[in-house]
Design a protein around this motif. Structure first.
Motif, PDB file in Angstrom:
ATOM      1  N   ASN A  15       0.859  -1.175   0.000  1.00  0.00           N
ATOM      2  CA  ASN A  15       0.000   0.000   0.000  1.00  0.00           C
ATOM      3  C   ASN A  15       0.904   1.237   0.000  1.00  0.00           C
ATOM      4  O   ASN A  15       1.711   1.416   0.913  1.00  0.00           O
ATOM      5  N   PRO A  16       0.781   2.113  -0.998  1.00  0.00           N
ATOM      6  CA  PRO A  16       1.662   3.289  -1.059  1.00  0.00           C
ATOM      7  C   PRO A  16       1.287   4.393  -0.071  1.00  0.00           C
ATOM      8  O   PRO A  16       2.056   5.333   0.129  1.00  0.00           O
ATOM      9  N   LEU A  17       0.106   4.287   0.530  1.00  0.00           N
ATOM     10  CA  LEU A  17      -0.360   5.344   1.426  1.00  0.00           C
ATOM     11  C   LEU A  17       0.148   5.141   2.848  1.00  0.00           C
ATOM     12  O   LEU A  17       0.124   4.038   3.376  1.00  0.00           O
ATOM     13  N   ARG A  18       0.600   6.235   3.454  1.00  0.00           N
ATOM     14  CA  ARG A  18       0.973   6.186   4.871  1.00  0.00           C
ATOM     15  C   ARG A  18      -0.309   6.145   5.703  1.00  0.00           C
ATOM     16  O   ARG A  18      -1.380   6.533   5.221  1.00  0.00           O
ATOM     17  N   GLU A  25      -2.364   9.301   5.657  1.00  0.00           N
ATOM     18  CA  GLU A  25      -3.001   9.531   4.360  1.00  0.00           C
ATOM     19  C   GLU A  25      -4.228   8.627   4.205  1.00  0.00           C
ATOM     20  O   GLU A  25      -5.270   9.070   3.702  1.00  0.00           O
ATOM     21  N   TYR A  80      -1.948  16.978   1.794  1.00  0.00           N
ATOM     22  CA  TYR A  80      -2.045  15.520   1.911  1.00  0.00           C
ATOM     23  C   TYR A  80      -2.847  14.940   0.743  1.00  0.00           C
ATOM     24  O   TYR A  80      -2.467  13.945   0.133  1.00  0.00           O
ATOM     25  N   ALA A 132      -0.916  14.930  -2.440  1.00  0.00           N
ATOM     26  CA  ALA A 132       0.092  13.865  -2.406  1.00  0.00           C
ATOM     27  C   ALA A 132      -0.546  12.498  -2.661  1.00  0.00           C
ATOM     28  O   ALA A 132       0.017  11.652  -3.364  1.00  0.00           O
ATOM     29  N   ILE A 133      -1.730  12.276  -2.084  1.00  0.00           N
ATOM     30  CA  ILE A 133      -2.447  11.008  -2.268  1.00  0.00           C
ATOM     31  C   ILE A 133      -2.810  10.809  -3.735  1.00  0.00           C
ATOM     32  O   ILE A 133      -2.599   9.731  -4.309  1.00  0.00           O
ATOM     33  N   ASP A 139      -1.357  12.103  -6.324  1.00  0.00           N
ATOM     34  CA  ASP A 139      -0.115  11.835  -7.067  1.00  0.00           C
ATOM     35  C   ASP A 139       0.361  10.401  -6.863  1.00  0.00           C
ATOM     36  O   ASP A 139       0.736   9.712  -7.821  1.00  0.00           O
ATOM     37  N   LYS A 140       0.378   9.936  -5.617  1.00  0.00           N
ATOM     38  CA  LYS A 140       0.862   8.583  -5.312  1.00  0.00           C
ATOM     39  C   LYS A 140       0.060   7.504  -6.029  1.00  0.00           C
ATOM     40  O   LYS A 140       0.609   6.492  -6.459  1.00  0.00           O
ATOM     41  N   LEU A 141      -1.243   7.726  -6.115  1.00  0.00           N
ATOM     42  CA  LEU A 141      -2.113   6.710  -6.703  1.00  0.00           C
ATOM     43  C   LEU A 141      -2.279   6.889  -8.211  1.00  0.00           C
ATOM     44  O   LEU A 141      -2.931   6.071  -8.860  1.00  0.00           O
TER      45      LEU A 141
END
Length: 201
Positions: free
Chosen positions: A139-142, A145, A175, A178-179, A181-183
């Motif tokens: 899972n790329p999310l902290r 997030e 946040y 960033a989410i 972008d990450k996904l």
């Protein structure tokens, strides 16, 4: 005797599970609850061998509760039950300390055998879901997030999310950017869809 705790928010389903499990000579249901935030107290009071946790419960979801039990009562083995098999949920459940992940579409025999396997120290996973979880990756999310995206998915505005998380509205917007972008999402709604499809929410 295998002592069991059953956590399921749908009363009819919970009653059916308790009745099914109670028919086995070596099973004893020592607690049943309808909310995730009631599991830990019930487990501390009754000390079950195995906790069967619905994935999606009010109060606290099954994966979060699995983590609570792993920290507070590591001797309690956890099986997650769900109606929807998402590879990300399997990976998250295992990372949280669960020993089993069973679909509610499984047969009664598979469930009973799975409980015995988990109680004896083994793992129970649907083969297709396990393979998909391995392919999916992490899972790329902290955690923060994930928590924020979950609030937004439940209908909270930026202001409400900021208040609940004790953050500024600007930080919440950062946040969310960033989410997205990450996904690799097109926007917040798409980010929620991607996270839900992968079982990260």
């Amino acid at each position: 005797m295998i002592r069991l705790l059953v956590a399921e928010d749908m009363h009819v389903v919970r009653s059916a599970l308790v009745a099914l499990l109670g028919m086995e000579d070596d099973f004893e249901v020592v607690a049943e609850v309808g909310r995730g935030d009631l599991v830990l107290a019930a487990a501390e009071r009754t000390l079950p061998d195995v906790a069967l946790l619905d994935l999606d419960m009010p109060g606290r979801n099954g994966i979060a509760v699995a983590g609570d039990l792993a920290s507070a009562l590591p001797s309690v083995r956890v099986m997650i039950l769900t109606g929807v098999g998402r590879p990300g949920s399997v990976k998250s459940a295992l990372d949280a300390g669960a020993s089993g992940f069973v679909l509610k579409t499984a047969s009664a025999r598979a469930l009973v055998d799975g409980v015995r396997t988990v109680a004896s120290g083994g793992q129970v996973l649907d083969a297709n879901l396990a393979a998909a979880a391995v392919r999916l990756g992490a899972n790329p999310l902290r955690p923060r997030e994930q928590e924020l995206l979950d609030l937004v998915a439940s209908g909270c505005s930026v202001r409400e999310s900021a208040q609940r998380l004790f953050l500024s509205e600007g930080t919440v917007r950062n946040y969310l950017s960033a989410i997205v972008d990450k996904l690799g999402a097109r926007g917040r709604v798409d980010a929620i869809r991607i996270a839900q499809d992968n079982g990260w929410l």
